[in-house]
Design a protein around this motif. Structure first.
Motif, PDB file in Angstrom:
ATOM      1  N   GLU A 252       0.814  -1.208   0.000  1.00 54.72           N
ATOM      2  CA  GLU A 252       0.000   0.000   0.000  1.00 54.72           C
ATOM      3  C   GLU A 252       0.847   1.257   0.000  1.00 54.72           C
ATOM      4  OE1 GLU A 252      -2.494   1.358   3.091  1.00 54.72           O
ATOM      5  OE2 GLU A 252      -3.349   2.425   1.379  1.00 54.72           O
TER       6      GLU A 252
ATOM      7  N   GLN B 250      -6.325  -6.067  -6.227  1.00 49.30           N
ATOM      8  CA  GLN B 250      -6.607  -6.724  -4.950  1.00 49.30           C
ATOM      9  C   GLN B 250      -7.740  -6.019  -4.184  1.00 49.30           C
ATOM     10  OE1 GLN B 250      -4.147  -6.377  -1.290  1.00 49.30           O
ATOM     11  NE2 GLN B 250      -3.725  -8.549  -1.616  1.00 49.30           N
TER      12      GLN B 250
ATOM     13  N   ASN C 277      -7.647 -10.078  -0.254  1.00 48.10           N
ATOM     14  CA  ASN C 277      -6.637  -9.888   0.790  1.00 48.10           C
ATOM     15  C   ASN C 277      -7.098 -10.525   2.101  1.00 48.10           C
ATOM     16  OD1 ASN C 277      -5.260  -8.772   3.046  1.00 48.10           O
ATOM     17  ND2 ASN C 277      -4.604  -7.001   1.864  1.00 48.10           N
TER      18      ASN C 277
ATOM     19  N   HIS D  38       1.536 -16.168   2.663  1.00 48.07           N
ATOM     20  CA  HIS D  38       2.569 -15.526   3.486  1.00 48.07           C
ATOM     21  C   HIS D  38       2.521 -16.274   4.810  1.00 48.07           C
ATOM     22  CE1 HIS D  38       5.195 -12.495   5.097  1.00 48.07           C
ATOM     23  NE2 HIS D  38       4.376 -12.294   6.094  1.00 48.07           N
TER      24      HIS D  38
ATOM     25  N   TYR E  46       5.390  -8.730  10.796  1.00 49.38           N
ATOM     26  CA  TYR E  46       6.478  -9.093   9.877  1.00 49.38           C
ATOM     27  C   TYR E  46       7.686  -9.615  10.645  1.00 49.38           C
ATOM     28  CZ  TYR E  46       3.487  -6.970   6.496  1.00 49.38           C
ATOM     29  OH  TYR E  46       2.404  -6.697   5.707  1.00 49.38           O
TER      30      TYR E  46
ATOM     31  N   ASN F 188       5.212 -16.394  -0.328  1.00 46.65           N
ATOM     32  CA  ASN F 188       5.590 -14.998  -0.086  1.00 46.65           C
ATOM     33  C   ASN F 188       6.175 -14.856   1.323  1.00 46.65           C
ATOM     34  OD1 ASN F 188       3.912 -12.253   1.220  1.00 46.65           O
ATOM     35  ND2 ASN F 188       5.563 -11.978  -0.225  1.00 46.65           N
ATOM     36  N   GLY F 189       7.293 -14.106   1.407  1.00 52.96           N
ATOM     37  CA  GLY F 189       7.823 -13.756   2.726  1.00 52.96           C
ATOM     38  C   GLY F 189       9.320 -13.862   2.842  1.00 52.96           C
TER      39      GLY F 189
ATOM     40  N   MET G  11       6.376 -14.627  -4.505  1.00 55.77           N
ATOM     41  CA  MET G  11       6.012 -13.206  -4.526  1.00 55.77           C
ATOM     42  C   MET G  11       7.008 -12.473  -3.629  1.00 55.77           C
ATOM     43  SD  MET G  11       2.538 -11.453  -3.089  1.00 55.77           S
ATOM     44  CE  MET G  11       1.518 -11.362  -4.536  1.00 55.77           C
ATOM     45  N   ILE G  12       7.519 -11.355  -4.128  1.00 57.06           N
ATOM     46  CA  ILE G  12       8.547 -10.619  -3.367  1.00 57.06           C
ATOM     47  C   ILE G  12       8.138  -9.160  -3.232  1.00 57.06           C
ATOM     48  CG2 ILE G  12      10.994  -9.982  -3.266  1.00 57.06           C
ATOM     49  CD1 ILE G  12      11.593 -12.331  -5.125  1.00 57.06           C
ATOM     50  N   GLY G  13       8.279  -8.624  -2.024  1.00 55.14           N
ATOM     51  CA  GLY G  13       7.983  -7.219  -1.788  1.00 55.14           C
ATOM     52  C   GLY G  13       9.236  -6.451  -1.418  1.00 55.14           C
TER      53      GLY G  13
ATOM     54  N   TYR H 112      13.425   1.991   1.815  1.00 60.65           N
ATOM     55  CA  TYR H 112      13.927   0.758   1.195  1.00 60.65           C
ATOM     56  C   TYR H 112      15.151   1.040   0.323  1.00 60.65           C
ATOM     57  CZ  TYR H 112       9.358  -0.799   2.743  1.00 60.65           C
ATOM     58  OH  TYR H 112       8.263  -1.089   3.520  1.00 60.65           O
TER      59      TYR H 112
HETATM   60  C1  LIG Z   1       4.163  -1.009   3.800  1.00 61.03           C
HETATM   61  C2  LIG Z   1       3.509  -2.293   3.397  1.00 61.03           C
HETATM   62  C3  LIG Z   1       2.290  -2.262   2.710  1.00 61.03           C
HETATM   63  C4  LIG Z   1       1.648  -3.469   2.355  1.00 61.03           C
HETATM   64  N1  LIG Z   1       0.453  -3.418   1.668  1.00 61.03           N
HETATM   65  C5  LIG Z   1      -0.154  -4.601   1.312  1.00 61.03           C
HETATM   66  C6  LIG Z   1      -1.362  -4.617   0.537  1.00 61.03           C
HETATM   67  O1  LIG Z   1      -1.929  -3.581   0.152  1.00 61.03           O
HETATM   68  N2  LIG Z   1      -1.902  -5.836   0.236  1.00 61.03           N
HETATM   69  C7  LIG Z   1      -1.305  -7.021   0.624  1.00 61.03           C
HETATM   70  O2  LIG Z   1      -1.814  -8.094   0.321  1.00 61.03           O
HETATM   71  N3  LIG Z   1      -0.160  -7.017   1.315  1.00 61.03           N
HETATM   72  C8  LIG Z   1       0.431  -5.858   1.654  1.00 61.03           C
HETATM   73  N4  LIG Z   1       1.628  -5.887   2.318  1.00 61.03           N
HETATM   74  C9  LIG Z   1       2.280  -7.195   2.549  1.00 61.03           C
HETATM   75  C10 LIG Z   1       3.208  -7.540   1.365  1.00 61.03           C
HETATM   76  O3  LIG Z   1       2.462  -7.747   0.192  1.00 61.03           O
HETATM   77  C11 LIG Z   1       4.013  -8.825   1.650  1.00 61.03           C
HETATM   78  O4  LIG Z   1       3.108  -9.847   1.948  1.00 61.03           O
HETATM   79  C12 LIG Z   1       4.974  -8.639   2.833  1.00 61.03           C
HETATM   80  O5  LIG Z   1       5.755  -7.461   2.685  1.00 61.03           O
HETATM   81  C13 LIG Z   1       5.892  -9.868   2.957  1.00 61.03           C
HETATM   82  O6  LIG Z   1       6.626 -10.048   1.757  1.00 61.03           O
HETATM   83  P1  LIG Z   1       8.171  -9.576   1.643  1.00 61.03           P
HETATM   84  O7  LIG Z   1       8.901 -10.208   2.816  1.00 61.03           O
HETATM   85  O8  LIG Z   1       8.647 -10.095   0.322  1.00 61.03           O
HETATM   86  O9  LIG Z   1       8.171  -8.092   1.751  1.00 61.03           O
HETATM   87  C14 LIG Z   1       2.257  -4.711   2.694  1.00 61.03           C
HETATM   88  C15 LIG Z   1       3.482  -4.725   3.382  1.00 61.03           C
HETATM   89  C16 LIG Z   1       4.106  -3.548   3.739  1.00 61.03           C
HETATM   90  C17 LIG Z   1       5.421  -3.612   4.466  1.00 61.03           C
END
Ligand SMILES: Cc1cc2nc3c(=O)[nH]c(=O)nc-3n(C[C@H](O)[C@H](O)[C@H](O)COP(=O)(O)O)c2cc1C
Length: 320
Positions: free
Chosen positions: A9, A61, A88, A159, A167, A191-192, A214-216, A274
């Motif tokens: 988000e 989503q 979600n 996740h 987290y 994811n995670g 999936m990577i964030g 980041y």
């Molecule tokens: C700032 C922030 C905003 C997020 N917004 C969403 C969102 O809108 N929808 C969602 O499903 N997950 C959201 N997440 C979770 C991420 O999609 C993801 O599941 C989480 O960061 C773990 O993945 P990563 O370790 O690769 O970052 C958000 C996470 C963070 C840190």
């Protein structure tokens, strides 16, 4: 291996997604941050407009626990030509879960089951789900999996953390592995905390059949990560010049979209949480970036960071 960019988000907005895709790419599917209002506000609409997502495979989503609301938003999304929406069931934040939405919906499995029954019966689009594995105990996962098993999920992105873990701690990879065994007919995505070739190989040790991640945050910190995880996906290495051009285009995108300097700088400062991890010894520059209140102060701070700091070593790690 397929790679998805996680929805975040306020961060993985259409501006970030399209610029990222042009510079680095390697992503098989993008997800919009969650849409939560049935009227769909301007910001939410911007995320799904086809002209904002050209050349990208995007899944919008939705965050809600009301079937009628989900269907209303889905019908609107269908008008823009999408074929799948994502539900979600993972957001851990207190304001969301207190209303039994996001991961909070996992606390009332019977209600969740009824909700899924209604949306899968009536949705004009395919539905994938992004989920956590429970609220407070991994024992909840079995019940949740038994519910998912009943519906034609287009895909399940897991996740494997509990809501109460936010987290923190290490994801429960064994819970992901158990889903691979329990749901053979549903495409699964992990994811995670995938942040390096090593973290991916540890996942593959725990769950060897994994074929989608999936990577964030890993990509936010190191935009060339996917090319380090899979040499076939290489588009750009993360040189300083590439990173600067990537940054500048995101900045220009926000400057054109937002109403004024303050909201644009707010967006960019969020990203720097980041981006900073991409540079060696950049902390004092980060302070100046955070303090900037005009474009000109911001650009001076960013330019001196790019002048003085080198790209962090791990960006040049060779894949394992
Ligand atoms: C700032 C922030 C905003 C997020 N917004 C969403 C969102 O809108 N929808 C969602 O499903 N997950 C959201 N997440 C979770 C991420 O999609 C993801 O599941 C989480 O960061 C773990 O993945 P990563 O370790 O690769 O970052 C958000 C996470 C963070 C840190």
């Amino acid at each position: 291996m397929k790679f998805y960019l996680a929805p975040m988000e306020g961060i993985t907005t259409y501006i970030y997604r399209t610029v990222y895709n042009r510079y680095f790419g390697g992503i098989d599917k993008y997800f919009t941050p969650f849409i939560a209002s049935k009227k769909m506000n301007r910001r939410e609409l911007n995320e799904i407009l086809p002209e904002h997502n050209q050349g990208l495979s995007v899944v919008p989503q939705i965050l809600t626990n009301r079937a009628e609301e989900f269907l209303q938003i889905t019908r609107k999304i269908a008008e823009y030509g999408y074929d799948t929406v994502n539900l979600n069931l993972g957001c851990p934040s207190g304001t969301v879960t207190a209303r039994k939405r996001g991961a909070g919906f996992l606390s009332v499995p019977d209600e969740l089951d009824r909700f899924l029954y209604e949306i899968y019966a009536q949705s004009p689009l395919h539905i994938s789900i992004k989920t956590r594995i429970g609220i407070a105990s991994v024992d909840e996962w079995e019940t949740i999996l038994a519910i998912y098993e009943k519906y034609p999920l287009a895909e399940l992105i897991i996740h494997p953390r509990l809501q109460k873990e936010f987290y923190k701690l290490t994801p429960h990879k064994e819970a992901f592995a158990s889903a691979l065994a329990a749901l053979p007919g549903i495409p699964l995505c992990y994811n995670g905390d995938i942040t390096s070739p090593k973290s991916l190989s540890m996942l593959l040790d725990a769950a060897p059949q994994t074929d989608c991640v999936m990577i964030g945050r890993g990509i936010l910190r190191n935009p060339a990560l996917v090319s380090q995880l899979d040499e076939h996906k290489i588009i750009n290495s993360c040189s300083k010049d590439t990173f600067k051009a990537f940054h500048d285009e995101i900045f220009e995108g926000y400057a054109a979209q937002m109403s004024g300097e303050t909201p644009t700088l707010f967006k960019m400062k969020d990203l720097w949480t980041y981006f900073i991890e991409s540079f060696e010894g950049a902390e004092k520059h980060l302070k100046k970036i955070r303090k900037a209140s005009t474009y000109s102060e911001y650009k001076i701070a960013v330019n001196s960071l790019f002048r003085d700091c080198s790209i962090a070593n791990y960006h040049t790690d060779t894949p394992v």
